[in-house]
Write a protein that holds these residues in place. Structure first.
Motif, mmCIF file in Angstrom:
data_model
loop_
_atom_site.group_PDB
_atom_site.id
_atom_site.type_symbol
_atom_site.label_atom_id
_atom_site.label_comp_id
_atom_site.label_asym_id
_atom_site.label_seq_id
_atom_site.Cartn_x
_atom_site.Cartn_y
_atom_site.Cartn_z
ATOM 1 N N LEU A 7 0.757 -0.913 -0.001
ATOM 2 C CA LEU A 7 -0.141 0.251 -0.065
ATOM 3 C C LEU A 7 1.053 1.269 0.208
ATOM 4 O O LEU A 7 0.319 2.091 -1.215
ATOM 5 C CB LEU A 7 -0.807 0.189 1.723
ATOM 6 C CG LEU A 7 -1.975 1.275 1.306
ATOM 7 C CD1 LEU A 7 -2.861 1.347 0.060
ATOM 8 C CD2 LEU A 7 -2.557 0.671 3.033
ATOM 9 N N ALA A 8 1.672 1.251 0.687
ATOM 10 C CA ALA A 8 2.798 2.669 0.681
ATOM 11 C C ALA A 8 3.589 2.871 -0.322
ATOM 12 O O ALA A 8 3.734 3.571 -0.230
ATOM 13 C CB ALA A 8 3.772 2.049 1.823
ATOM 14 N N SER A 9 4.089 1.806 -1.248
ATOM 15 C CA SER A 9 4.244 1.285 -2.769
ATOM 16 C C SER A 9 4.180 2.143 -3.711
ATOM 17 O O SER A 9 3.599 2.714 -3.993
ATOM 18 C CB SER A 9 5.208 0.200 -2.608
ATOM 19 O OG SER A 9 5.117 0.315 -4.104
ATOM 20 N N ALA A 10 2.193 1.759 -3.270
ATOM 21 C CA ALA A 10 1.063 2.280 -3.983
ATOM 22 C C ALA A 10 1.057 3.931 -4.223
ATOM 23 O O ALA A 10 1.448 4.710 -4.882
ATOM 24 C CB ALA A 10 -0.342 1.211 -4.088
ATOM 25 N N LEU A 11 0.475 4.022 -2.646
ATOM 26 C CA LEU A 11 0.681 5.578 -2.032
ATOM 27 C C LEU A 11 1.638 6.779 -2.772
ATOM 28 O O LEU A 11 1.538 7.466 -3.539
ATOM 29 C CB LEU A 11 0.538 5.964 -0.754
ATOM 30 C CG LEU A 11 -1.593 5.091 -0.416
ATOM 31 C CD1 LEU A 11 -0.746 5.301 0.895
ATOM 32 C CD2 LEU A 11 -1.817 5.618 -1.467
ATOM 33 N N GLN A 13 3.476 6.281 -5.545
ATOM 34 C CA GLN A 13 2.883 6.454 -6.786
ATOM 35 C C GLN A 13 2.516 7.391 -7.254
ATOM 36 O O GLN A 13 2.121 7.837 -8.280
ATOM 37 C CB GLN A 13 2.927 5.095 -7.938
ATOM 38 C CG GLN A 13 3.977 4.471 -7.114
ATOM 39 C CD GLN A 13 5.142 4.638 -8.009
ATOM 40 O OE1 GLN A 13 5.528 5.200 -9.012
ATOM 41 N NE2 GLN A 13 5.849 4.747 -7.023
ATOM 42 N N MET A 14 1.773 8.281 -6.433
ATOM 43 C CA MET A 14 0.360 9.322 -6.048
ATOM 44 C C MET A 14 0.771 10.190 -5.471
ATOM 45 O O MET A 14 0.355 10.478 -4.132
ATOM 46 C CB MET A 14 -0.943 8.710 -5.928
ATOM 47 C CG MET A 14 -1.114 7.427 -7.308
ATOM 48 S SD MET A 14 -2.647 6.418 -7.022
ATOM 49 C CE MET A 14 -2.193 5.272 -5.687
ATOM 50 N N ALA A 40 -1.278 16.668 -15.572
ATOM 51 C CA ALA A 40 0.185 15.620 -15.483
ATOM 52 C C ALA A 40 0.542 15.046 -14.995
ATOM 53 O O ALA A 40 0.446 13.378 -15.296
ATOM 54 C CB ALA A 40 1.349 16.819 -15.766
ATOM 55 N N GLU A 41 0.308 15.190 -13.199
ATOM 56 C CA GLU A 41 0.146 14.794 -12.521
ATOM 57 C C GLU A 41 -0.906 12.910 -12.856
ATOM 58 O O GLU A 41 -0.762 11.710 -12.472
ATOM 59 C CB GLU A 41 0.472 14.329 -11.205
ATOM 60 C CG GLU A 41 -0.303 13.799 -9.792
ATOM 61 C CD GLU A 41 0.804 12.810 -10.373
ATOM 62 O OE1 GLU A 41 0.731 11.511 -9.690
ATOM 63 O OE2 GLU A 41 2.434 12.742 -10.264
ATOM 64 N N LEU A 42 -2.305 13.999 -13.023
ATOM 65 C CA LEU A 42 -2.903 12.628 -13.107
ATOM 66 C C LEU A 42 -3.425 11.858 -13.605
ATOM 67 O O LEU A 42 -3.028 10.859 -14.413
ATOM 68 C CB LEU A 42 -4.598 13.818 -13.218
ATOM 69 C CG LEU A 42 -5.728 12.873 -12.991
ATOM 70 C CD1 LEU A 42 -6.159 11.727 -12.062
ATOM 71 C CD2 LEU A 42 -7.311 13.812 -12.697
ATOM 72 N N GLU A 43 -2.855 12.109 -15.041
ATOM 73 C CA GLU A 43 -2.727 11.974 -16.516
ATOM 74 C C GLU A 43 -1.344 10.752 -16.733
ATOM 75 O O GLU A 43 -1.953 9.365 -16.811
ATOM 76 C CB GLU A 43 -2.404 12.767 -17.479
ATOM 77 C CG GLU A 43 -2.598 12.800 -18.403
ATOM 78 C CD GLU A 43 -2.937 13.486 -20.557
ATOM 79 O OE1 GLU A 43 -3.063 13.633 -20.870
ATOM 80 O OE2 GLU A 43 -1.303 14.050 -19.892
ATOM 81 N N GLN A 44 -0.416 10.742 -15.878
ATOM 82 C CA GLN A 44 0.592 10.211 -15.915
ATOM 83 C C GLN A 44 0.104 9.346 -14.815
ATOM 84 O O GLN A 44 0.462 7.491 -15.382
ATOM 85 C CB GLN A 44 1.825 10.538 -14.973
ATOM 86 C CG GLN A 44 3.370 9.658 -15.138
ATOM 87 C CD GLN A 44 3.679 10.246 -14.754
ATOM 88 O OE1 GLN A 44 3.978 11.908 -14.603
ATOM 89 N NE2 GLN A 44 5.411 9.505 -14.148
#
Length: 204
Positions: A7-11, A13-14, A40-44
Motif C-alpha cells: 500500500l505504501a509503495s502504491a501511494l 506513486q500518487m 500531468a500527475e493525474l494523467e500519468q
C-alpha cells in the motif's frame, strides 16, 4: 512484500492523492489549462488514481479535451439551484456568441467581462429574470463557475475552461433534438434544466 508495504509503495506513486481527492470531492473540475502540473500527475497515473477512487466509491472521469471530475451516475431529479443557473448562464452565453458568428468550439478563447454579461442580460432579460438573475448576479455566478473549475478569473474578466464542454455537448445534443422536433428554442430552454455537471452536495 507485506500488505502495508504494498500500500505504501502504491501511494508513493500518487503524490497528489490528497490534493486531487479534495478537489474532486468538493465538486470541482480539474482542467489542464488551469492546473497543468496537477493534470500531468493525474494523467500519468490515471489508472492508479481511478482504481483507488473507485475502491472508495467514486467514479473518476478524464476527458481527452483536458478536464476531469468525479462523475455522479445517480443524477438526482432535483437539480440544484447552482446547476440550473449555470446551465442557463452558459446557454445564453453560447447563444449570444453564436449570434455574433463566433465558433462555439473555441469558447476557451473568449474573454467574458462585466460589460459583456450586461449585454447578454439585455438580450435574454425575460428568461434570466425568471430565474432571478441580473447583471450583478451573473457576475457572482461567474465566480461560482470559477470555484467549480468551469472558468478562470483574469484581471479583465473570465475565460471559460474545457470543463464547460460538459454543458456544450449537452446543449448541442438538445439542439439536434429540437431541430427534429421543430421547436428549437423551447426545447433548449426546457431541457437545459436537466443537465447537472455540478455533482457536489453543497450546491442545493
Amino acid at each position: 512484500m507485506t500488505t502495508p508495504q504494498a500500500l505504501a509503495s502504491a501511494l508513493s506513486q500518487m503524490p497528489a492523492l490528497a490534493e486531487l481527492f479534495r478537489l474532486f470531492l468538493s465538486g470541482k473540475h480539474l482542467n489542464r489549462l488551469a492546473e497543468p502540473a496537477l493534470w500531468a500527475e493525474l494523467e500519468q497515473h490515471e489508472t492508479s488514481y481511478a482504481t483507488l477512487f473507485a475502491a472508495l466509491g467514486f467514479e473518476l472521469r478524464l476527458d481527452a479535451r483536458g478536464f476531469a471530475w468525479f462523475h455522479n451516475s445517480d443524477a438526482s431529479s432535483n437539480i440544484s439551484k447552482t446547476s440550473r443557473q449555470l446551465a442557463l448562464l452558459f446557454m445564453v452565453i453560447f447563444e449570444a456568441q453564436a449570434n455574433a458568428g463566433k465558433s462555439l468550439q473555441r469558447f476557451t478563447d473568449w474573454l467574458i467581462d462585466r460589460t459583456w454579461l450586461t449585454e447578454v442580460y439585455k438580450q435574454h432579460q425575460a428568461l434570466l429574470d425568471a430565474e432571478g438573475l441580473n447583471p450583478d448576479t451573473l457576475v457572482e455566478l461567474m465566480g461560482r463557475a470559477s470555484n467549480l473549475g468551469f472558468a478562470i478569473p483574469e484581471p479583465a474578466g473570465w475565460r471559460l475552461l474545457p470543463a464547460v464542454y460538459r454543458y456544450l455537448d449537452y446543449f448541442e445534443s438538445l439542439a439536434l433534438t429540437a431541430k427534429t422536433d421543430g421547436d428549437e428554442q423551447d426545447t433548449l430552454v426546457a431541457e437545459a434544466w436537466t443537465v447537472d455537471p455540478v455533482d457536489d452536495e453543497e450546491n442545493t
